[in-house]
Design a protein around this motif. Sequence first.
Motif, PDB file in Angstrom:
ATOM      1  N   GLY A 264     -42.384 -22.105   9.187  1.00 19.67           N
ATOM      2  CA  GLY A 264     -41.218 -22.949   9.334  1.00 19.67           C
ATOM      3  C   GLY A 264     -40.156 -22.694   8.289  1.00 19.67           C
ATOM      4  O   GLY A 264     -39.049 -23.204   8.390  1.00 19.67           O
ATOM      5  N   GLU A 265     -40.470 -21.911   7.271  1.00 19.70           N
ATOM      6  CA  GLU A 265     -39.480 -21.600   6.251  1.00 19.70           C
ATOM      7  C   GLU A 265     -38.541 -20.519   6.768  1.00 19.70           C
ATOM      8  O   GLU A 265     -38.963 -19.449   7.163  1.00 19.70           O
ATOM      9  CB  GLU A 265     -40.159 -21.112   4.971  1.00 19.70           C
ATOM     10  CG  GLU A 265     -40.946 -22.190   4.257  1.00 19.70           C
ATOM     11  CD  GLU A 265     -41.491 -21.696   2.920  1.00 19.70           C
ATOM     12  OE1 GLU A 265     -41.141 -20.554   2.539  1.00 19.70           O
ATOM     13  OE2 GLU A 265     -42.258 -22.423   2.290  1.00 19.70           O
ATOM     14  N   GLU A 266     -37.239 -20.842   6.791  1.00 22.48           N
ATOM     15  CA  GLU A 266     -36.252 -19.880   7.250  1.00 22.48           C
ATOM     16  C   GLU A 266     -35.953 -18.867   6.149  1.00 22.48           C
ATOM     17  O   GLU A 266     -35.832 -19.238   4.980  1.00 22.48           O
ATOM     18  CB  GLU A 266     -34.961 -20.600   7.639  1.00 22.48           C
ATOM     19  CG  GLU A 266     -35.098 -21.518   8.849  1.00 22.48           C
ATOM     20  CD  GLU A 266     -35.342 -20.732  10.123  1.00 22.48           C
ATOM     21  OE1 GLU A 266     -34.894 -19.565  10.190  1.00 22.48           O
ATOM     22  OE2 GLU A 266     -35.988 -21.271  11.036  1.00 22.48           O
ATOM     23  N   PRO A 267     -35.845 -17.585   6.507  1.00 19.36           N
ATOM     24  CA  PRO A 267     -35.466 -16.604   5.489  1.00 19.36           C
ATOM     25  C   PRO A 267     -34.037 -16.854   5.029  1.00 19.36           C
ATOM     26  O   PRO A 267     -33.211 -17.396   5.775  1.00 19.36           O
ATOM     27  CB  PRO A 267     -35.577 -15.261   6.227  1.00 19.36           C
ATOM     28  CG  PRO A 267     -35.414 -15.619   7.671  1.00 19.36           C
ATOM     29  CD  PRO A 267     -36.021 -16.981   7.836  1.00 19.36           C
TER      30      PRO A 267
ATOM     31  N   SER B 147     -30.074 -10.891   6.275  1.00 16.68           N
ATOM     32  CA  SER B 147     -31.305 -11.613   5.990  1.00 16.68           C
ATOM     33  C   SER B 147     -31.901 -11.118   4.681  1.00 16.68           C
ATOM     34  O   SER B 147     -32.042  -9.919   4.471  1.00 16.68           O
ATOM     35  CB  SER B 147     -32.315 -11.396   7.129  1.00 16.68           C
ATOM     36  OG  SER B 147     -33.514 -12.073   6.871  1.00 16.68           O
TER      37      SER B 147
ATOM     38  N   THR C 272     -25.982 -11.202  12.357  1.00 14.03           N
ATOM     39  CA  THR C 272     -27.247 -11.263  11.661  1.00 14.03           C
ATOM     40  C   THR C 272     -27.809  -9.865  11.579  1.00 14.03           C
ATOM     41  O   THR C 272     -27.510  -9.008  12.377  1.00 14.03           O
ATOM     42  CB  THR C 272     -28.251 -12.162  12.411  1.00 14.03           C
ATOM     43  OG1 THR C 272     -28.424 -11.644  13.721  1.00 14.03           O
ATOM     44  CG2 THR C 272     -27.758 -13.591  12.468  1.00 14.03           C
TER      45      THR C 272
ATOM     46  N   ASP D 217     -44.960 -18.802  12.314  1.00 11.74           N
ATOM     47  CA  ASP D 217     -44.218 -18.923  11.063  1.00 11.74           C
ATOM     48  C   ASP D 217     -44.559 -20.248  10.417  1.00 11.74           C
ATOM     49  O   ASP D 217     -44.932 -21.206  11.088  1.00 11.74           O
ATOM     50  CB  ASP D 217     -42.725 -18.861  11.395  1.00 11.74           C
ATOM     51  CG  ASP D 217     -41.872 -18.530  10.191  1.00 11.74           C
ATOM     52  OD1 ASP D 217     -41.992 -19.263   9.200  1.00 11.74           O
ATOM     53  OD2 ASP D 217     -41.094 -17.570  10.285  1.00 11.74           O
TER      54      ASP D 217
ATOM     55  N   VAL E 153     -30.386 -16.192   4.567  1.00 14.18           N
ATOM     56  CA  VAL E 153     -29.389 -15.378   5.242  1.00 14.18           C
ATOM     57  C   VAL E 153     -28.077 -15.547   4.503  1.00 14.18           C
ATOM     58  O   VAL E 153     -27.563 -16.653   4.378  1.00 14.18           O
ATOM     59  CB  VAL E 153     -29.221 -15.765   6.725  1.00 14.18           C
ATOM     60  CG1 VAL E 153     -28.130 -14.930   7.377  1.00 14.18           C
ATOM     61  CG2 VAL E 153     -30.531 -15.591   7.474  1.00 14.18           C
TER      62      VAL E 153
ATOM     63  N   PRO F  17     -35.610  -8.365   6.988  1.00 14.07           N
ATOM     64  CA  PRO F  17     -36.257  -9.673   6.976  1.00 14.07           C
ATOM     65  C   PRO F  17     -37.174  -9.803   5.775  1.00 14.07           C
ATOM     66  O   PRO F  17     -37.792  -8.842   5.333  1.00 14.07           O
ATOM     67  CB  PRO F  17     -37.052  -9.668   8.287  1.00 14.07           C
ATOM     68  CG  PRO F  17     -37.278  -8.225   8.593  1.00 14.07           C
ATOM     69  CD  PRO F  17     -36.089  -7.494   8.050  1.00 14.07           C
TER      70      PRO F  17
END
Length: 448
Positions: free
Chosen positions: A96-99, A444, A14, A94, A101, A18
């Motif tokens: 809850g939204e994942e960036p 990311s 990773t 956050d 990847v 971001p």
Amino acid sequence: MKTDNTTQRPTEQTGGHPTVPRRPQTGGHPTVPRRPQTGGYPVVAPSLATLCLLAAALLSLATLAGCSDDAEQDTCADNPSAATCADAGLDVTDTGEEPVVASCLVISAQGSESGAIAVLDLDTLEVEADLTSTHRDARILVNDGDVYVINRLGADNVQKLTPGSWSTAWQRSVGTGANPYDIAFDGDRAWVVLFGDGAVAELDLAATSAAAFLTGERVDVPLGPLDGTRSEPVAIARHEGTLLVLTQQIGDDYQCADGAQGIIYAFDADTLEPAAFFGEATSLALDTCNPGGWIVEDDALIVQSVGGYRISGNTDDDGAVERVDLTTGEATVLFRESDVEDGLDTYALYPGAAGYWLVAAGDDFQALTLHRVTVNGSTVTVSDRIYSGAIWGLHEHDGRLFLSERRADGAGIVVLDAATGEAITDEPIDTGFPPRGVAAVEVSGGCF
């Protein structure tokens, strides 16, 4: 025990840039109450300084609107001015939204005079070529989300790339003619094997100047009993506090003398003194000579040795793939060239989801062959060829094989179904210059 460096083993990493979450809209700008007119007093226009102060106050109010001082939920959700909330004693959370990847394949593309970086999104198959310049003979390494280019003989430097933009963060020399080949990592500390010098040198990856990049700590790799005038180190790995260095033990004519064997040397990572890693011994002789590299696993090194090249007229089955146990320090032959279809050279080895992938060579480097290697206990099986071409790199991802194909009549990245060997793309994916080595990294925000 875990080995901290990988050679020819791209790992799922990773890193990158971001994405900054956007602050939810809270209903526009707050209104400023107007002063009621009471008659008799003239309305005085505010000064420019007053307007600036008012604007600053409004901006602060709008920023804090994203903060909550609720005792059960102190948050500053999705607020790009998170520091303001932190200063107010509120937690930053956050939404809850994942960036996004992305899995990105970094490719060293080789032209006749120079090289370049191309990047392929392993899921969408989107590709961008000529992203930054490299030497024509370059290797790609990924460590903990960082991407490095080893620019070999003629350039003799290490180059760090910035994932996402793929620009060069820095590029530093390791010495004219040193011919760097591989790197082992330990945070900002690293060690590079120098094929041209027959040595290992320590690097400071956090150095702010080219002069500080080479720390001055260095050790010559010993000559083997049938070596030429120097050793030829081609791979390095750090296992706990020990550096393991793989040497080819070939002569100055780049051929194996009768009875020559590749050797692994062990050094203490702190002192660079020889270390007793193989029982009481500081080195281990392999079954055959001319190793090309290894796959580093948690408890073993999987070493590929080619022996003499058939393209140079050597038709002996003198190559092999061996497993070196990092607990016992003992080596075991997994298979020999005689176990490969038509007795081809064991030219290169890559990790797979279920075993390994072998690239074998005959007398034509435009017709290298790809074989699946499966290990079931003490039984090792090498499949018949499933593909033939000028294969110079390989990576397996999500059931698909990505091959660096350098055929004169069709260079690019070939995508195959890993289970069946069937082609997924009609034509090789264009990478600008023909592709060479590859390594995968997760970024990311996307590959580009």
